[in-house]
Design a protein around this motif. Structure first.
Motif, mmCIF file in Angstrom:
data_model
loop_
_atom_site.group_PDB
_atom_site.id
_atom_site.type_symbol
_atom_site.label_atom_id
_atom_site.label_comp_id
_atom_site.label_asym_id
_atom_site.label_seq_id
_atom_site.Cartn_x
_atom_site.Cartn_y
_atom_site.Cartn_z
ATOM 1 N N TYR A 196 2.568 -9.473 12.906
ATOM 2 C CA TYR A 196 1.481 -8.422 13.203
ATOM 3 C C TYR A 196 1.552 -7.434 11.899
ATOM 4 O O TYR A 196 0.155 -7.239 11.271
ATOM 5 N N LEU A 197 2.453 -7.109 11.041
ATOM 6 C CA LEU A 197 2.390 -6.304 9.916
ATOM 7 C C LEU A 197 1.884 -7.075 8.707
ATOM 8 O O LEU A 197 0.979 -6.316 8.251
ATOM 9 N N GLU A 198 2.205 -8.256 8.610
ATOM 10 C CA GLU A 198 1.471 -9.014 7.470
ATOM 11 C C GLU A 198 0.054 -9.167 7.762
ATOM 12 O O GLU A 198 -0.822 -9.149 6.661
ATOM 13 N N ASP A 199 -0.471 -9.329 8.974
ATOM 14 C CA ASP A 199 -1.757 -9.150 9.179
ATOM 15 C C ASP A 199 -2.438 -7.927 8.973
ATOM 16 O O ASP A 199 -3.455 -7.804 8.393
ATOM 17 N N ARG A 200 -1.854 -6.908 9.453
ATOM 18 C CA ARG A 200 -2.178 -5.626 9.392
ATOM 19 C C ARG A 200 -2.485 -4.974 7.915
ATOM 20 O O ARG A 200 -3.750 -4.714 7.576
ATOM 21 N N TYR A 201 -1.411 -5.400 7.110
ATOM 22 C CA TYR A 201 -1.605 -4.784 5.810
ATOM 23 C C TYR A 201 -2.514 -5.678 4.991
ATOM 24 O O TYR A 201 -2.945 -5.212 3.863
ATOM 25 N N ALA A 202 -2.993 -6.963 5.630
ATOM 26 C CA ALA A 202 -4.122 -7.491 4.792
ATOM 27 C C ALA A 202 -5.363 -6.931 4.988
ATOM 28 O O ALA A 202 -6.193 -7.441 4.624
ATOM 29 N N ARG A 203 -5.459 -6.104 5.971
ATOM 30 C CA ARG A 203 -6.633 -5.490 6.443
ATOM 31 C C ARG A 203 -6.828 -4.005 6.028
ATOM 32 O O ARG A 203 -8.081 -3.555 5.944
ATOM 33 N N VAL A 204 -5.959 -3.287 5.904
ATOM 34 C CA VAL A 204 -5.953 -1.718 5.924
ATOM 35 C C VAL A 204 -6.613 -1.516 4.386
ATOM 36 O O VAL A 204 -5.998 -2.168 3.252
ATOM 37 N N GLU A 205 -7.416 -0.458 4.131
ATOM 38 C CA GLU A 205 -8.139 -0.099 3.180
ATOM 39 C C GLU A 205 -7.969 1.374 3.000
ATOM 40 O O GLU A 205 -7.675 2.239 3.879
ATOM 41 N N VAL A 206 -8.071 1.791 1.624
ATOM 42 C CA VAL A 206 -7.777 3.425 1.418
ATOM 43 C C VAL A 206 -9.068 3.697 0.474
ATOM 44 O O VAL A 206 -9.488 2.929 -0.482
ATOM 45 N N LEU A 207 -9.805 4.652 0.923
ATOM 46 C CA LEU A 207 -10.765 5.468 0.044
ATOM 47 C C LEU A 207 -10.123 6.931 -0.471
ATOM 48 O O LEU A 207 -9.816 7.502 0.539
ATOM 49 N N LEU A 208 -10.266 7.005 -1.734
ATOM 50 C CA LEU A 208 -9.678 8.320 -2.189
ATOM 51 C C LEU A 208 -10.700 9.152 -3.187
ATOM 52 O O LEU A 208 -11.395 8.432 -3.823
ATOM 53 N N THR A 209 -10.670 10.285 -3.012
ATOM 54 C CA THR A 209 -11.364 11.050 -4.131
ATOM 55 C C THR A 209 -10.714 12.290 -4.483
ATOM 56 O O THR A 209 -9.709 12.665 -3.723
ATOM 57 N N ALA A 210 -10.844 12.896 -5.788
ATOM 58 C CA ALA A 210 -10.298 13.777 -6.227
ATOM 59 C C ALA A 210 -11.085 15.042 -6.638
ATOM 60 O O ALA A 210 -12.238 14.730 -7.362
ATOM 61 N N TYR A 211 -10.893 16.333 -6.210
ATOM 62 C CA TYR A 211 -11.979 17.258 -6.554
ATOM 63 C C TYR A 211 -11.638 18.018 -7.684
ATOM 64 O O TYR A 211 -12.826 18.751 -8.316
ATOM 65 N N THR B 41 0.748 -1.295 -0.036
ATOM 66 C CA THR B 41 0.069 -0.020 -0.055
ATOM 67 C C THR B 41 0.754 1.277 -0.117
ATOM 68 O O THR B 41 2.186 1.203 -0.403
ATOM 69 N N TYR B 42 0.082 2.439 0.301
ATOM 70 C CA TYR B 42 0.730 3.769 0.189
ATOM 71 C C TYR B 42 0.330 4.456 1.376
ATOM 72 O O TYR B 42 -0.692 4.102 2.049
ATOM 73 N N SER B 43 1.049 5.729 1.591
ATOM 74 C CA SER B 43 0.475 6.838 2.375
ATOM 75 C C SER B 43 0.348 6.345 3.831
ATOM 76 O O SER B 43 1.198 5.335 4.220
ATOM 77 N N MET B 44 -0.340 6.832 4.708
ATOM 78 C CA MET B 44 -0.565 6.282 5.943
ATOM 79 C C MET B 44 -1.249 4.880 6.236
ATOM 80 O O MET B 44 -1.063 4.476 7.444
ATOM 81 N N ALA B 45 -1.587 4.389 5.202
ATOM 82 C CA ALA B 45 -1.980 3.066 5.229
ATOM 83 C C ALA B 45 -0.693 2.102 5.438
ATOM 84 O O ALA B 45 -0.744 1.213 5.817
ATOM 85 N N PRO C 48 -3.650 17.858 -6.891
ATOM 86 C CA PRO C 48 -3.509 18.430 -5.674
ATOM 87 C C PRO C 48 -4.971 18.879 -5.074
ATOM 88 O O PRO C 48 -4.597 19.487 -3.825
ATOM 89 N N ASP C 49 -5.633 18.182 -5.200
ATOM 90 C CA ASP C 49 -6.994 18.291 -4.542
ATOM 91 C C ASP C 49 -7.881 17.295 -4.216
ATOM 92 O O ASP C 49 -8.523 16.890 -4.909
ATOM 93 N N ALA C 50 -7.419 16.486 -3.244
ATOM 94 C CA ALA C 50 -7.624 15.013 -2.954
ATOM 95 C C ALA C 50 -7.831 14.985 -1.575
ATOM 96 O O ALA C 50 -7.299 15.660 -0.576
ATOM 97 N N VAL C 51 -8.758 13.836 -1.053
ATOM 98 C CA VAL C 51 -8.779 13.331 0.242
ATOM 99 C C VAL C 51 -8.621 12.012 0.289
ATOM 100 O O VAL C 51 -9.276 11.192 -0.330
ATOM 101 N N GLY C 52 -7.995 11.346 1.340
ATOM 102 C CA GLY C 52 -8.056 9.973 1.529
ATOM 103 C C GLY C 52 -8.529 9.474 2.881
ATOM 104 O O GLY C 52 -8.220 10.269 3.816
ATOM 105 N N LEU C 53 -9.240 8.678 2.896
ATOM 106 C CA LEU C 53 -9.652 7.915 4.031
ATOM 107 C C LEU C 53 -8.966 6.593 4.421
ATOM 108 O O LEU C 53 -9.085 5.809 3.539
ATOM 109 N N ILE C 54 -8.469 6.403 5.543
ATOM 110 C CA ILE C 54 -7.784 5.196 5.853
ATOM 111 C C ILE C 54 -8.311 4.356 6.860
ATOM 112 O O ILE C 54 -8.373 4.831 8.031
ATOM 113 N N TYR C 55 -8.506 3.106 6.788
ATOM 114 C CA TYR C 55 -9.065 2.391 7.905
ATOM 115 C C TYR C 55 -8.971 0.866 7.913
ATOM 116 O O TYR C 55 -8.482 0.180 6.823
#
Length: 289
Positions: A154-169, A126-130, A275-282
């Motif tokens: 722990y990292l292998e498990d966590r990275y198999a769960r993290v998701e990212v939603l992105l939008t561009a304005y 993945t990328y960013s804070m994910a 340059p006009d974007a938002v991401g949600l990481i969860y």
């Protein structure tokens, strides 16, 4: 004194104060834009990069971190008496950086057969804070005395769960990149249509298209609510802090608690969204690989 070091690369988008607090060693990517070369996190801040993107005529390109750079780091840490080096990489499918680190580890073992330092390399997928969030958690676990083997698991498990939603304005950069046709991007800008993407395991997929800034905010937060594991932490990444307050308010109201981090998106994301974007990481459901 800790006899381990945690390394990652600048796609992690970790705020500098967090990285310094946990002694994270961040290797920085080289960026080229409109004929000029830069080093991320050295020659500009994320906010400055956004302004550069707004004024740019072309698209930014990045150069992977080299085997030599990793080998040099590994030798330096061996001289310091480190017992373990943990490197958590950018999505391996999207960059040769992960492979360069692996090659450097093999070279180090060949050239330093008497060294007892162990090198552990984890693909974040993945990328960013994910990518960056679990890096901090890994450092905290090691600081608390957990074994390197348990932290890697722990990292292998966590990275198999993290998701990212992105939008561009705005769709200027996406149009230039060819991810959508020029005609569709121009029409989208004119009509105020915003795509919402998932970015999981390095694969981007448009999951929804909405019209209007208010609708995209509502849809982003609702999608995260539907997809995330209840009670788990989430973070908000913005290209510009002007988006921060409305997303923090909407997410806190919908999810029931505030985000763990609010941070500024870095080059890896903004080079693809603009340059006009938002991401949600969860955290979502675990994916099989």
């Amino acid at each position: 004194m800790n006899r381990f070091v945690v390394m990652t690369d600048s796609t992690c988008d970790l705020p500098q104060e967090l990285a310094q607090q946990h002694h994270i060693d961040i290797l920085c990517f080289k960026i080229a834009l409109d004929g000029e070369g830069y080093t991320e996190r050295v020659d500009f801040t994320p906010e400055q990069f956004c302004e550069m993107l707004r004024k740019a005529t072309g698209l930014p390109t990045t150069a992977q971190i080299t085997q030599f750079e990793f080998f040099d780091r590994f030798e330096a840490y061996d001289r310091q008496g480190m017992e373990d080096v943990l490197y958590i990489s950018i999505n391996a499918a999207g960059s040769g950086t992960h492979a360069a680190a692996q090659a450097a580890a093999v070279q180090f073992a060949q050239e330093h057969p008497d060294s007892s330092m162990r090198i552990h390399i984890v693909d974040s997928h993945t990328y960013s804070m994910a990518q960056g969030g679990p890096v901090i958690a890994a450092a905290q676990k090691l600081e608390a005395g957990e074994s390197m083997e348990d932290v890697v698991a722990y990292l292998e498990d966590r990275y198999a769960r993290v998701e990212v939603l992105l939008t561009a304005y705005t769709l200027k950069v996406i149009r230039k990149s060819g991810r959508v046709s020029a005609a569709a991007a121009i029409a989208g800008d004119l009509l105020g249509i915003h795509p919402i993407f998932t970015l999981n395991d390095g694969v981007s997929q448009v999951v929804k298209k909405v019209r209007g800034d208010k609708a995209v905010l509502t849809s982003m937060v609702s999608l995260m609510k539907e997809r995330m594991v209840p009670g788990t932490a989430y973070s908000i990444g913005v290209s510009d802090m002007k988006y921060a307050d409305e997303y923090v308010h909407a997410c806190t109201e919908k999810i029931g608690y505030a985000p763990e981090h609010v941070f500024v998106l870095g080059c890896a994301v903004l080079s693809n969204t603009g340059p006009d974007a938002v991401g949600l990481i969860y955290e979502g459901a675990k994916r099989e690989r």
